[in-house]
Motif scaffolding. Structure first.
Motif, PDB file in Angstrom:
ATOM      1  N   LEU A 126       9.374   6.361   7.463  1.00  0.00           N
ATOM      2  CA  LEU A 126       8.840   5.704   6.266  1.00  0.00           C
ATOM      3  C   LEU A 126       7.816   6.525   5.495  1.00  0.00           C
ATOM      4  CD1 LEU A 126       8.169   2.130   7.707  1.00  0.00           C
ATOM      5  CD2 LEU A 126      10.147   2.902   6.399  1.00  0.00           C
ATOM      6  N   GLY A 127       7.303   7.574   6.108  1.00  0.00           N
ATOM      7  CA  GLY A 127       6.198   8.316   5.519  1.00  0.00           C
ATOM      8  C   GLY A 127       6.596   9.139   4.301  1.00  0.00           C
ATOM      9  N   GLY A 128       5.583   9.620   3.626  1.00  0.00           N
ATOM     10  CA  GLY A 128       5.791  10.403   2.419  1.00  0.00           C
ATOM     11  C   GLY A 128       5.526   9.568   1.182  1.00  0.00           C
ATOM     12  N   THR A 129       5.581  10.196   0.056  1.00  0.00           N
ATOM     13  CA  THR A 129       5.243   9.544  -1.207  1.00  0.00           C
ATOM     14  C   THR A 129       6.318   8.575  -1.673  1.00  0.00           C
ATOM     15  OG1 THR A 129       4.004  11.514  -1.837  1.00  0.00           O
ATOM     16  CG2 THR A 129       4.616  10.006  -3.613  1.00  0.00           C
ATOM     17  N   TRP A 130       7.586   8.866  -1.412  1.00  0.00           N
ATOM     18  CA  TRP A 130       8.651   8.153  -2.105  1.00  0.00           C
ATOM     19  C   TRP A 130       9.492   7.200  -1.276  1.00  0.00           C
ATOM     20  CZ3 TRP A 130       7.375   8.478  -6.810  1.00  0.00           C
ATOM     21  CH2 TRP A 130       6.837   9.661  -7.335  1.00  0.00           C
ATOM     22  N   MET A 146      15.632  -3.516   6.041  1.00  0.00           N
ATOM     23  CA  MET A 146      14.985  -4.806   5.735  1.00  0.00           C
ATOM     24  C   MET A 146      13.804  -5.069   6.664  1.00  0.00           C
ATOM     25  SD  MET A 146      16.160  -6.302   3.064  1.00  0.00           S
ATOM     26  CE  MET A 146      15.496  -7.937   3.261  1.00  0.00           C
ATOM     27  N   LYS A 147      13.896  -4.581   7.901  1.00  0.00           N
ATOM     28  CA  LYS A 147      12.788  -4.759   8.849  1.00  0.00           C
ATOM     29  C   LYS A 147      11.542  -4.003   8.407  1.00  0.00           C
ATOM     30  CE  LYS A 147      13.729  -4.496  13.269  1.00  0.00           C
ATOM     31  NZ  LYS A 147      14.320  -4.107  14.568  1.00  0.00           N
ATOM     32  N   ALA A 148      11.702  -3.009   7.548  1.00  0.00           N
ATOM     33  CA  ALA A 148      10.558  -2.222   7.064  1.00  0.00           C
ATOM     34  C   ALA A 148       9.806  -2.923   5.939  1.00  0.00           C
ATOM     35  CB  ALA A 148      11.026  -0.850   6.592  1.00  0.00           C
ATOM     36  N   ILE A 149      10.443  -3.872   5.250  1.00  0.00           N
ATOM     37  CA  ILE A 149       9.830  -4.507   4.070  1.00  0.00           C
ATOM     38  C   ILE A 149       8.516  -5.207   4.402  1.00  0.00           C
ATOM     39  CG2 ILE A 149      10.168  -6.244   2.255  1.00  0.00           C
ATOM     40  CD1 ILE A 149      11.680  -3.541   1.835  1.00  0.00           C
ATOM     41  N   PRO A 150       8.402  -6.008   5.466  1.00  0.00           N
ATOM     42  CA  PRO A 150       7.093  -6.625   5.761  1.00  0.00           C
ATOM     43  C   PRO A 150       5.990  -5.600   6.040  1.00  0.00           C
ATOM     44  CG  PRO A 150       8.839  -7.704   7.008  1.00  0.00           C
ATOM     45  CD  PRO A 150       9.442  -6.491   6.360  1.00  0.00           C
ATOM     46  N   ILE A 151       6.360  -4.474   6.633  1.00  0.00           N
ATOM     47  CA  ILE A 151       5.381  -3.416   6.904  1.00  0.00           C
ATOM     48  C   ILE A 151       4.922  -2.795   5.591  1.00  0.00           C
ATOM     49  CG2 ILE A 151       5.126  -1.119   7.939  1.00  0.00           C
ATOM     50  CD1 ILE A 151       7.495  -2.706   9.838  1.00  0.00           C
ATOM     51  N   ILE A 152       5.867  -2.527   4.705  1.00  0.00           N
ATOM     52  CA  ILE A 152       5.534  -1.961   3.395  1.00  0.00           C
ATOM     53  C   ILE A 152       4.658  -2.930   2.613  1.00  0.00           C
ATOM     54  CG2 ILE A 152       6.504  -1.194   1.185  1.00  0.00           C
ATOM     55  CD1 ILE A 152       8.998  -0.261   2.853  1.00  0.00           C
ATOM     56  N   GLU A 153       4.977  -4.213   2.684  1.00  0.00           N
ATOM     57  CA  GLU A 153       4.174  -5.228   1.991  1.00  0.00           C
ATOM     58  C   GLU A 153       2.740  -5.247   2.528  1.00  0.00           C
ATOM     59  OE1 GLU A 153       4.676  -9.777   0.423  1.00  0.00           O
ATOM     60  OE2 GLU A 153       5.787  -9.185   2.208  1.00  0.00           O
ATOM     61  N   THR A 154       2.578  -5.154   3.831  1.00  0.00           N
ATOM     62  CA  THR A 154       1.238  -5.119   4.438  1.00  0.00           C
ATOM     63  C   THR A 154       0.468  -3.885   3.978  1.00  0.00           C
ATOM     64  OG1 THR A 154       2.014  -6.357   6.358  1.00  0.00           O
ATOM     65  CG2 THR A 154      -0.003  -5.056   6.633  1.00  0.00           C
ATOM     66  N   ILE A 155       1.124  -2.737   3.957  1.00  0.00           N
ATOM     67  CA  ILE A 155       0.471  -1.506   3.496  1.00  0.00           C
ATOM     68  C   ILE A 155       0.089  -1.633   2.023  1.00  0.00           C
ATOM     69  CG2 ILE A 155       0.834   0.967   3.050  1.00  0.00           C
ATOM     70  CD1 ILE A 155       2.544   0.983   5.651  1.00  0.00           C
ATOM     71  N   MET A 156       0.960  -2.240   1.224  1.00  0.00           N
ATOM     72  CA  MET A 156       0.671  -2.423  -0.198  1.00  0.00           C
ATOM     73  C   MET A 156      -0.548  -3.327  -0.395  1.00  0.00           C
ATOM     74  SD  MET A 156       3.107  -3.829  -3.303  1.00  0.00           S
ATOM     75  CE  MET A 156       4.509  -3.016  -2.618  1.00  0.00           C
ATOM     76  N   LYS A 157      -0.592  -4.420   0.341  1.00  0.00           N
ATOM     77  CA  LYS A 157      -1.746  -5.329   0.239  1.00  0.00           C
ATOM     78  C   LYS A 157      -3.030  -4.615   0.659  1.00  0.00           C
ATOM     79  CE  LYS A 157       0.763  -9.653   0.723  1.00  0.00           C
ATOM     80  NZ  LYS A 157       1.099 -10.776   1.602  1.00  0.00           N
ATOM     81  N   TYR A 158      -2.954  -3.838   1.721  1.00  0.00           N
ATOM     82  CA  TYR A 158      -4.119  -3.069   2.166  1.00  0.00           C
ATOM     83  C   TYR A 158      -4.547  -2.075   1.090  1.00  0.00           C
ATOM     84  CZ  TYR A 158      -7.054  -0.073   5.061  1.00  0.00           C
ATOM     85  OH  TYR A 158      -8.094   0.672   5.556  1.00  0.00           O
ATOM     86  N   GLY A 159      -3.575  -1.428   0.451  1.00  0.00           N
ATOM     87  CA  GLY A 159      -3.881  -0.503  -0.639  1.00  0.00           C
ATOM     88  C   GLY A 159      -4.581  -1.207  -1.795  1.00  0.00           C
TER      89      GLY A 159
END
Length: 119
Positions: A22-26, A90-103
């Protein structure tokens, strides 16, 4: 934590292994945009304007090789290709959402105006 090898690479933690997916900018912005519906290359390119065609191509290939997205090629002329999330993606979406909220929280704590007002 025990270290482990995968695809001839040494990993020290499960976090490092997850970030290799999942890492990286894009990668996360691409996955985020595919959560609602399949999209074509140009739709993704238009929605992520600062990414070059070459970078989008390489990131899509990497996400596909990691099993996070599907690439479906339709047998029509001109060729039509759509990208969509797999179950693993799809399993990555909740993790991305958490990172976005933290950001967003970090942006707010830093006193940054977001989104910035246009001059």
């Amino acid at each position: 934590m025990p270290e482990f090898f995968h695809d001839k690479r040494l990993y020290y933690t499960p976090i490092e292994f997850a970030l290799s997916h999942l890492g990286g900018t894009w990668k996360m912005p691409i996955l985020w945009r595919l959560q609602e519906k399949a999209q074509r290359f140009n739709e993704l390119k238009k929605d992520i304007p600062h990414m070059t065609d070459k970078m989008l191509t390489s990131q899509l290939r990497e996400l596909e090789s990691k099993g996070l997205i599907n690439k479906e090629i339709f047998p029509v002329i001109p060729p039509k290709v759509e990208y969509s999330l797999t179950k693993k993606g799809m399993k990555a979406i909740p993790i991305i959402e958490t990172i976005m909220k933290y950001g967003y929280d970090l942006i707010q704590d830093a006193g940054i105006e977001f989104p910035p007002k246009k001059a």
